[in-house]
Design a protein around this motif. Structure first.
Motif, PDB file in Angstrom:
ATOM      1  N   GLN A 104       0.829  -1.206   0.000  1.00  0.00           N
ATOM      2  CA  GLN A 104       0.000   0.000   0.000  1.00  0.00           C
ATOM      3  C   GLN A 104       0.863   1.256   0.000  1.00  0.00           C
ATOM      4  O   GLN A 104       0.554   2.248  -0.667  1.00  0.00           O
ATOM      5  CB  GLN A 104      -0.923  -0.003   1.228  1.00  0.00           C
ATOM      6  CG  GLN A 104      -1.839   1.216   1.304  1.00  0.00           C
ATOM      7  CD  GLN A 104      -2.755   1.328   0.103  1.00  0.00           C
ATOM      8  OE1 GLN A 104      -3.304   0.331  -0.350  1.00  0.00           O
ATOM      9  NE2 GLN A 104      -2.914   2.538  -0.424  1.00  0.00           N
ATOM     10  N   VAL A 105       1.975   1.213   0.770  1.00  0.00           N
ATOM     11  CA  VAL A 105       2.898   2.345   0.789  1.00  0.00           C
ATOM     12  C   VAL A 105       3.505   2.547  -0.595  1.00  0.00           C
ATOM     13  O   VAL A 105       3.649   3.667  -1.074  1.00  0.00           O
ATOM     14  CB  VAL A 105       4.010   2.115   1.844  1.00  0.00           C
ATOM     15  CG1 VAL A 105       5.010   3.255   1.819  1.00  0.00           C
ATOM     16  CG2 VAL A 105       3.408   1.966   3.230  1.00  0.00           C
ATOM     17  N   GLY A 106       3.849   1.414  -1.241  1.00  0.00           N
ATOM     18  CA  GLY A 106       4.389   1.503  -2.595  1.00  0.00           C
ATOM     19  C   GLY A 106       3.392   2.105  -3.566  1.00  0.00           C
ATOM     20  O   GLY A 106       3.747   2.925  -4.421  1.00  0.00           O
ATOM     21  N   ASP A 107       2.120   1.730  -3.426  1.00  0.00           N
ATOM     22  CA  ASP A 107       1.086   2.296  -4.287  1.00  0.00           C
ATOM     23  C   ASP A 107       0.940   3.795  -4.058  1.00  0.00           C
ATOM     24  O   ASP A 107       0.750   4.569  -5.002  1.00  0.00           O
ATOM     25  CB  ASP A 107      -0.259   1.601  -4.024  1.00  0.00           C
ATOM     26  CG  ASP A 107      -0.260   0.149  -4.493  1.00  0.00           C
ATOM     27  OD1 ASP A 107       0.610  -0.201  -5.333  1.00  0.00           O
ATOM     28  OD2 ASP A 107      -1.100  -0.631  -4.010  1.00  0.00           O
ATOM     29  N   ASP A 108       1.032   4.207  -2.800  1.00  0.00           N
ATOM     30  CA  ASP A 108       0.928   5.634  -2.480  1.00  0.00           C
ATOM     31  C   ASP A 108       2.093   6.409  -3.083  1.00  0.00           C
ATOM     32  O   ASP A 108       1.914   7.512  -3.610  1.00  0.00           O
ATOM     33  CB  ASP A 108       0.906   5.839  -0.959  1.00  0.00           C
ATOM     34  CG  ASP A 108      -0.386   5.331  -0.331  1.00  0.00           C
ATOM     35  OD1 ASP A 108      -1.371   5.156  -1.073  1.00  0.00           O
ATOM     36  OD2 ASP A 108      -0.393   5.096   0.896  1.00  0.00           O
ATOM     37  N   LEU A 109       3.300   5.838  -3.007  1.00  0.00           N
ATOM     38  CA  LEU A 109       4.469   6.497  -3.588  1.00  0.00           C
ATOM     39  C   LEU A 109       4.347   6.592  -5.104  1.00  0.00           C
ATOM     40  O   LEU A 109       4.715   7.611  -5.702  1.00  0.00           O
ATOM     41  CB  LEU A 109       5.745   5.735  -3.208  1.00  0.00           C
ATOM     42  CG  LEU A 109       6.236   5.903  -1.769  1.00  0.00           C
ATOM     43  CD1 LEU A 109       7.392   4.951  -1.493  1.00  0.00           C
ATOM     44  CD2 LEU A 109       6.661   7.341  -1.505  1.00  0.00           C
ATOM     45  N   THR A 110       3.837   5.534  -5.726  1.00  0.00           N
ATOM     46  CA  THR A 110       3.636   5.566  -7.174  1.00  0.00           C
ATOM     47  C   THR A 110       2.637   6.653  -7.555  1.00  0.00           C
ATOM     48  O   THR A 110       2.863   7.424  -8.497  1.00  0.00           O
ATOM     49  CB  THR A 110       3.126   4.198  -7.665  1.00  0.00           C
ATOM     50  OG1 THR A 110       4.066   3.178  -7.295  1.00  0.00           O
ATOM     51  CG2 THR A 110       2.967   4.199  -9.174  1.00  0.00           C
ATOM     52  N   HIS A 111       1.531   6.716  -6.817  1.00  0.00           N
ATOM     53  CA  HIS A 111       0.512   7.740  -7.081  1.00  0.00           C
ATOM     54  C   HIS A 111       1.085   9.139  -6.888  1.00  0.00           C
ATOM     55  O   HIS A 111       0.890  10.037  -7.719  1.00  0.00           O
ATOM     56  CB  HIS A 111      -0.684   7.514  -6.153  1.00  0.00           C
ATOM     57  CG  HIS A 111      -1.740   8.568  -6.254  1.00  0.00           C
ATOM     58  ND1 HIS A 111      -1.760   9.668  -5.413  1.00  0.00           N
ATOM     59  CD2 HIS A 111      -2.799   8.704  -7.094  1.00  0.00           C
ATOM     60  CE1 HIS A 111      -2.786  10.445  -5.740  1.00  0.00           C
ATOM     61  NE2 HIS A 111      -3.443   9.880  -6.743  1.00  0.00           N
ATOM     62  N   ASP A 112       1.815   9.336  -5.770  1.00  0.00           N
ATOM     63  CA  ASP A 112       2.386  10.656  -5.495  1.00  0.00           C
ATOM     64  C   ASP A 112       3.436  11.041  -6.530  1.00  0.00           C
ATOM     65  O   ASP A 112       3.537  12.206  -6.920  1.00  0.00           O
ATOM     66  CB  ASP A 112       3.007  10.672  -4.095  1.00  0.00           C
ATOM     67  CG  ASP A 112       1.965  10.551  -2.989  1.00  0.00           C
ATOM     68  OD1 ASP A 112       0.766  10.765  -3.279  1.00  0.00           O
ATOM     69  OD2 ASP A 112       2.345  10.226  -1.852  1.00  0.00           O
ATOM     70  N   GLY A 113       4.220  10.051  -6.981  1.00  0.00           N
ATOM     71  CA  GLY A 113       5.234  10.322  -7.997  1.00  0.00           C
ATOM     72  C   GLY A 113       4.616  10.752  -9.316  1.00  0.00           C
ATOM     73  O   GLY A 113       5.074  11.704  -9.962  1.00  0.00           O
ATOM     74  N   LEU A 114       3.540  10.059  -9.725  1.00  0.00           N
ATOM     75  CA  LEU A 114       2.847  10.431 -10.958  1.00  0.00           C
ATOM     76  C   LEU A 114       2.184  11.796 -10.825  1.00  0.00           C
ATOM     77  O   LEU A 114       2.158  12.586 -11.778  1.00  0.00           O
ATOM     78  CB  LEU A 114       1.810   9.364 -11.313  1.00  0.00           C
ATOM     79  CG  LEU A 114       2.369   8.000 -11.749  1.00  0.00           C
ATOM     80  CD1 LEU A 114       1.244   6.996 -11.937  1.00  0.00           C
ATOM     81  CD2 LEU A 114       3.181   8.137 -13.037  1.00  0.00           C
ATOM     82  N   MET A 115       1.637  12.079  -9.648  1.00  0.00           N
ATOM     83  CA  MET A 115       1.030  13.388  -9.409  1.00  0.00           C
ATOM     84  C   MET A 115       2.083  14.496  -9.503  1.00  0.00           C
ATOM     85  O   MET A 115       1.838  15.562 -10.091  1.00  0.00           O
ATOM     86  CB  MET A 115       0.364  13.415  -8.043  1.00  0.00           C
ATOM     87  CG  MET A 115      -0.948  12.662  -7.978  1.00  0.00           C
ATOM     88  SD  MET A 115      -2.260  13.475  -8.937  1.00  0.00           S
ATOM     89  CE  MET A 115      -2.469  14.979  -7.989  1.00  0.00           C
ATOM     90  N   ALA A 116       3.260  14.240  -8.922  1.00  0.00           N
ATOM     91  CA  ALA A 116       4.335  15.235  -8.983  1.00  0.00           C
ATOM     92  C   ALA A 116       4.756  15.480 -10.425  1.00  0.00           C
ATOM     93  O   ALA A 116       4.969  16.626 -10.840  1.00  0.00           O
ATOM     94  CB  ALA A 116       5.526  14.760  -8.151  1.00  0.00           C
TER      95      ALA A 116
END
Length: 313
Positions: free
Chosen positions: A129-141
């Motif tokens: 789940q943490v990895g998914d959050d980082l992926t989402h945040d990275g794409l958002m950035a």
């Protein structure tokens, strides 16, 4: 500051179509490898076990990597210093047959056998789940940076320049990711940081060329658009060599002497700088020219003044 000045303009735009066909083929190849192979994501994105180990003396990272590799983790792990030279962080991928606790016990047993001074400071499990959050945040950035660049260039220049600069930037980013997918290099948070840095670095070169095009439109009234673009690129070559040459030297020093911790970060920057220079000249400038930039887009016409009788002065 200039190392040299080229008196005769180089006809870059004469060969722009050929170079852009090459760019398009390279871009499609990068997209294919991203789709076919995908990115080799690090533990930060996929989840895994994070271990912090402390030694009394400076840790030998190469010996630690070799020890962990022999335990059957392959190359899907990270070993790096954090803080002091005695502190080591080990990132291990998720394994189906071992829990996080079993992984850490297995690694610590091998490290203690190698060096009795090793002391386990902390073990933490990073869930998917943490990895998914980082992926989402990275794409958002990444998306926010692209939108910000479009708005900035649209206000500073004109929409045609904003579109051409974004096409050039996305060209760079996709090709960097294509390299990582093709060679199966690990894509970590540090590589994502390098990708975001390249976005800003590449658009800076495009802005320099666009600024010179705008200046040339004001000065060189009788030249065609192609001649003005060629002159703008030629007149900035010396500045490009100074700026990118010094930056590339620093990045190459990190790539050669920075060790495994900085290797992929410096590798992404190296590829991005090379393609950033290329795309600013043969992609951004060429696309802007093909979109139909003209003097009126950047230079406001001078209004004629009239007297009281309506006669033009």
């Amino acid at each position: 500051m200039e190392f040299f000045r080229i008196k005769k303009d180089i006809p870059f735009m004469r060969h722009a179509l050929i170079f852009n066909i090459i760019s398009f083929i390279t871009f499609l190849a990068a997209v294919f490898f991203l789709w076919h192979k995908g990115l080799h994501l690090s533990v930060e994105f996929t989840g895994g076990t994070v271990m912090e180990v402390t030694y009394q003396k400076a840790a030998d990272l190469e010996r630690i990597r070799e020890t962990v590799r022999k335990l059957g983790f392959g190359d899907d792990f990270q070993v790096q210093n954090f803080g002091r030279a005695q502190d080591v962080m080990i990132n291990l991928p998720i394994q189906k047959d071992l829990t996080s606790a079993q992984q850490s016990e297995k690694v610590m047993a091998a490290l203690l056998e190698q060096n009795p001074d090793a002391h386990l400071q902390r073990v933490e499990f990073v869930g998917p789940q943490v990895g998914d959050d980082l992926t989402h945040d990275g794409l958002m950035a990444l998306g926010m940076v692209v939108i910000g660049i479009i708005i900035y260039l649209a206000f500073r220049f004109e929409w045609k320049y904003a579109v051409s600069a974004i096409i050039a930037n996305l060209h760079d980013i996709v090709i960097i990711l294509g390299f990582f997918a093709f060679f199966e290099w690990e894509f970590s948070l540090s590589v994502l940081a390098a990708v975001l840095a390249i976005l800003g670095y590449s658009v800076n070169e495009s802005v320099i060329i666009f600024d010179r095009i705008r200046e040339n439109f004001r000065i060189l009234r009788k030249k065609s658009v192609m001649e003005i673009v060629n002159h703008a690129i030629t007149s900035t070559i010396s500045r490009t060599i100074i700026t990118h040459g010094s930056t590339q030297i620093m990045v190459l020093s990190m790539l050669i002497f920075g060790g495994p911790t900085l290797h992929n970060f410096a590798l992404a920057l190296t590829i991005g700088i090379c393609f950033g220079i290329y795309s600013s000249v043969f992609v951004a400038a060429a696309v802007a020219m093909w979109l139909g930039i003209k003097r009126e887009d950047l230079v406001k016409p001078v209004k004629e003044k009239g007297n009281a009788d309506g006669a033009v002065v």
